[in-house]
Design a protein around this motif. Structure first.
Motif, PDB file in Angstrom:
ATOM      1  N   LYS A 154       0.837  -1.410   0.052  1.00 57.07           N
ATOM      2  CA  LYS A 154       0.103   0.039   0.141  1.00 57.07           C
ATOM      3  C   LYS A 154       0.832   1.244   0.020  1.00 57.07           C
ATOM      4  N   ILE A 155       2.170   1.207   0.383  1.00 59.30           N
ATOM      5  CA  ILE A 155       2.720   2.358   0.554  1.00 59.30           C
ATOM      6  C   ILE A 155       4.005   2.326  -0.611  1.00 59.30           C
ATOM      7  N   ARG A 156       3.683   1.672  -1.699  1.00 56.68           N
ATOM      8  CA  ARG A 156       4.759   1.623  -2.865  1.00 56.68           C
ATOM      9  C   ARG A 156       4.245   2.995  -3.515  1.00 56.68           C
ATOM     10  N   GLY A 157       5.505   3.368  -4.230  1.00 54.37           N
ATOM     11  CA  GLY A 157       5.392   4.710  -4.596  1.00 54.37           C
ATOM     12  C   GLY A 157       5.889   5.833  -3.938  1.00 54.37           C
ATOM     13  N   LYS A 158       5.671   5.555  -2.582  1.00 54.84           N
ATOM     14  CA  LYS A 158       6.209   6.528  -1.607  1.00 54.84           C
ATOM     15  C   LYS A 158       7.445   6.398  -1.068  1.00 54.84           C
ATOM     16  N   ILE A 159       7.967   5.036  -1.572  1.00 55.32           N
ATOM     17  CA  ILE A 159       9.164   4.718  -0.961  1.00 55.32           C
ATOM     18  C   ILE A 159       9.636   3.401  -2.066  1.00 55.32           C
ATOM     19  N   ASP A 160      10.903   3.746  -2.267  1.00 53.72           N
ATOM     20  CA  ASP A 160      11.428   2.596  -3.341  1.00 53.72           C
ATOM     21  C   ASP A 160      12.083   1.251  -2.666  1.00 53.72           C
TER      22      ASP A 160
ATOM     23  N   ILE B 260      11.452 -13.103  -4.134  1.00 50.62           N
ATOM     24  CA  ILE B 260      12.176 -11.810  -4.647  1.00 50.62           C
ATOM     25  C   ILE B 260      11.637 -11.293  -5.785  1.00 50.62           C
ATOM     26  N   GLU B 261      11.123 -12.185  -6.590  1.00 48.26           N
ATOM     27  CA  GLU B 261      10.172 -11.496  -7.725  1.00 48.26           C
ATOM     28  C   GLU B 261       8.902 -10.819  -7.331  1.00 48.26           C
ATOM     29  N   LEU B 262       8.395 -11.381  -6.140  1.00 47.52           N
ATOM     30  CA  LEU B 262       7.112 -10.741  -5.697  1.00 47.52           C
ATOM     31  C   LEU B 262       7.371  -9.559  -5.093  1.00 47.52           C
ATOM     32  N   ILE B 263       8.607  -9.177  -4.242  1.00 49.52           N
ATOM     33  CA  ILE B 263       8.845  -8.060  -3.599  1.00 49.52           C
ATOM     34  C   ILE B 263       9.445  -7.000  -4.824  1.00 49.52           C
ATOM     35  N   TRP B 264      10.108  -7.647  -5.887  1.00 51.13           N
ATOM     36  CA  TRP B 264      10.387  -6.375  -6.894  1.00 51.13           C
ATOM     37  C   TRP B 264       9.004  -5.786  -7.667  1.00 51.13           C
ATOM     38  N   LYS B 265       7.982  -6.205  -7.536  1.00 49.51           N
ATOM     39  CA  LYS B 265       6.881  -5.761  -8.299  1.00 49.51           C
ATOM     40  C   LYS B 265       6.440  -4.455  -7.562  1.00 49.51           C
ATOM     41  N   PHE B 266       6.725  -4.450  -6.286  1.00 44.14           N
ATOM     42  CA  PHE B 266       6.464  -3.150  -5.370  1.00 44.14           C
ATOM     43  C   PHE B 266       7.572  -2.228  -5.132  1.00 44.14           C
ATOM     44  N   PHE B 267       8.718  -2.838  -4.891  1.00 44.74           N
ATOM     45  CA  PHE B 267       9.936  -2.167  -4.534  1.00 44.74           C
ATOM     46  C   PHE B 267      11.193  -2.551  -5.253  1.00 44.74           C
ATOM     47  N   LYS B 268      11.768  -1.863  -5.650  1.00 45.61           N
ATOM     48  CA  LYS B 268      12.934  -1.958  -6.688  1.00 45.61           C
ATOM     49  C   LYS B 268      14.245  -2.172  -6.034  1.00 45.61           C
ATOM     50  N   ASN B 269      14.229  -1.579  -4.844  1.00 45.97           N
ATOM     51  CA  ASN B 269      15.495  -1.644  -3.823  1.00 45.97           C
ATOM     52  C   ASN B 269      15.330  -2.547  -2.564  1.00 45.97           C
ATOM     53  N   PRO B 270      14.688  -3.728  -2.577  1.00 47.22           N
ATOM     54  CA  PRO B 270      14.823  -4.651  -1.303  1.00 47.22           C
ATOM     55  C   PRO B 270      15.988  -4.760  -0.539  1.00 47.22           C
TER      56      PRO B 270
ATOM     57  N   CYS C 293      16.430  -3.618 -11.019  1.00 52.89           N
ATOM     58  CA  CYS C 293      16.141  -4.098  -9.788  1.00 52.89           C
ATOM     59  C   CYS C 293      17.465  -4.333  -8.834  1.00 52.89           C
ATOM     60  N   ASN C 294      17.472  -3.908  -7.808  1.00 49.55           N
ATOM     61  CA  ASN C 294      18.671  -4.272  -6.970  1.00 49.55           C
ATOM     62  C   ASN C 294      18.189  -4.927  -5.683  1.00 49.55           C
ATOM     63  N   VAL C 295      19.278  -5.617  -5.179  1.00 47.14           N
ATOM     64  CA  VAL C 295      19.151  -6.038  -3.567  1.00 47.14           C
ATOM     65  C   VAL C 295      20.309  -5.764  -2.811  1.00 47.14           C
ATOM     66  N   TYR C 296      19.870  -5.434  -1.843  1.00 51.96           N
ATOM     67  CA  TYR C 296      20.997  -5.229  -0.783  1.00 51.96           C
ATOM     68  C   TYR C 296      20.848  -5.924   0.428  1.00 51.96           C
ATOM     69  N   PHE C 297      22.051  -5.843   1.407  1.00 54.03           N
ATOM     70  CA  PHE C 297      22.295  -6.862   2.481  1.00 54.03           C
ATOM     71  C   PHE C 297      22.428  -6.002   3.635  1.00 54.03           C
ATOM     72  N   LEU C 298      21.922  -6.078   4.743  1.00 53.33           N
ATOM     73  CA  LEU C 298      22.243  -5.311   5.914  1.00 53.33           C
ATOM     74  C   LEU C 298      22.721  -6.124   7.053  1.00 53.33           C
ATOM     75  N   LYS C 299      24.001  -5.888   7.366  1.00 44.36           N
ATOM     76  CA  LYS C 299      24.575  -6.805   8.604  1.00 44.36           C
ATOM     77  C   LYS C 299      24.246  -6.181   9.825  1.00 44.36           C
ATOM     78  N   LEU C 300      23.504  -6.708  10.836  1.00 42.73           N
ATOM     79  CA  LEU C 300      23.124  -6.325  12.200  1.00 42.73           C
ATOM     80  C   LEU C 300      24.464  -6.714  13.082  1.00 42.73           C
ATOM     81  N   PRO C 301      24.787  -5.815  14.228  1.00 44.53           N
ATOM     82  CA  PRO C 301      25.668  -6.292  15.063  1.00 44.53           C
ATOM     83  C   PRO C 301      25.642  -7.873  15.543  1.00 44.53           C
ATOM     84  N   ASP C 302      26.600  -8.373  15.856  1.00 47.00           N
ATOM     85  CA  ASP C 302      26.335  -9.933  16.416  1.00 47.00           C
ATOM     86  C   ASP C 302      25.269  -9.907  17.718  1.00 47.00           C
TER      87      ASP C 302
END
Length: 307
Positions: A172-178, A213-223, A252-261
């Motif tokens: 529902k918030i696609r378009g407001k954030i990528d 990943i294909e599903l989320i790319w439908k709404f957000f290009k930078n998960p 379409c991109n994909v990023y990874f976020l490492k949290l602290p141990d």
């Protein structure tokens, strides 16, 4: 038969040969309506049980996890009592074979009774893109339980690797954030949502699949895939990266976020807050560099034979 009529209308508008719905199509549509109805009735029952506050141990657990009443209502979280007669209530409206297809109950051959698969568990309804409940997750709050989490079995209408928890709200918030965060568990989504990070979905306990990943790319290009900071979490992220990499597209991109141990998204945001989490997310790295760094850190640069 609204779905069928909608498909026919769209086909005509697109200049396509109208699809002729068969008797099997109609039967499947009727099975879906029954399946959805049973799951939504069960979800409502469990939600009402939780809101009744009759089960102090459950409420204590949710308070300990910092899950508020606001979030309980928004995600329609529930509780399936250890002893309940909801199966009998469903039988007033549905046949045994219809209830069996929902995956909520299984038959105990020894006792010759139907058993609630999710009994004595906190219930997380899983919705499809249209907002209909079509699966459930159950979280144990007692240490005596054999499995911490259980999920609906795969059914005719629910395939775990095809879906994402909370995608119905996030789209529902696609378009407001990528971008959108992809986390591992239900509580990770709920905690981030509570702190205002609403662009969050979960991969339902599976290693990230191609279909997800294909599903989320439908709404957000930078998960941004954000898994636990421990070793197993990082290994899961690497497996996901290697599975996703061949699917990459120019737009379409994909990023990874490492949290602290020792942190997962739930514990991190509850301890450090929204702004700290968003600041941390600025350190995300793209999929190519994530794969490279994951393997490079295992290389001993002082040993030429390890290269």
């Amino acid at each position: 038969y609204k779905f069928g009529e909608a498909v026919k209308t769209l086909a005509i508008e697109a200049g396509m040969q109208p699809y002729r719905f068969t008797k099997q199509d109609e039967e499947k549509e009727n099975r879906w309506k029954t399946y959805k109805n049973i799951l939504e009735k069960y979800t409502t029952y469990c939600h009402e049980q939780l809101l009744s506050e009759k089960y102090s141990e459950v409420n204590q657990y949710l308070n300990k996890r910092n899950i508020t009443k606001k979030e309980i209502i928004f995600f329609k979280i529930g509780y399936a009592p250890l002893k309940n007669n909801f199966y009998d209530q469903l039988r007033k409206e549905f046949k045994d074979e219809q209830i069996a297809l929902s995956g909520i109950y299984y038959f105990d051959e020894n006792k010759k009774v139907q058993v609630d698969r999710f009994r004595n568990r906190i219930i997380f309804p899983v919705k499809n893109l249209n907002g209909s409940v079509f699966a459930l997750g159950g979280r144990a709050f007692s240490k005596t339980s054999i499995a911490k989490y259980i999920n609906s079995p795969e059914t005719e209408f629910y395939k775990k690797g095809n879906n994402l928890y909370n995608i119905d709200e996030v789209k529902k918030i696609r378009g407001k954030i990528d971008s959108a965060f992809v986390v591992e568990g239900y509580v990770d989504v709920i905690s981030l949502h509570k702190f205002g990070v609403q662009n969050t979905v979960a991969n339902l306990g599976t290693a990230m699949t191609e279909r997800q990943i294909e599903l989320i790319w439908k709404f957000f290009k930078n998960p941004i895939i954000c898994l636990d900071g421990d070793l197993s979490g990082q290994k899961a992220a690497l497996r996901a990266a290697e599975r996703i990499f061949p699917l990459m597209k120019p737009d379409c991109n994909v990023y990874f976020l490492k949290l602290p141990d020792k942190f997962d998204p739930d514990s991190y945001v509850n301890k450090n807050g929204k702004e700290s989490f968003l600041k941390l997310s600025e350190n995300k790295i793209d999929i190519q560099n994530f794969i490279w760094e994951s393997y490079f850190k295992e290389v001993n640069i002082d040993d030429p034979y390890s290269l």
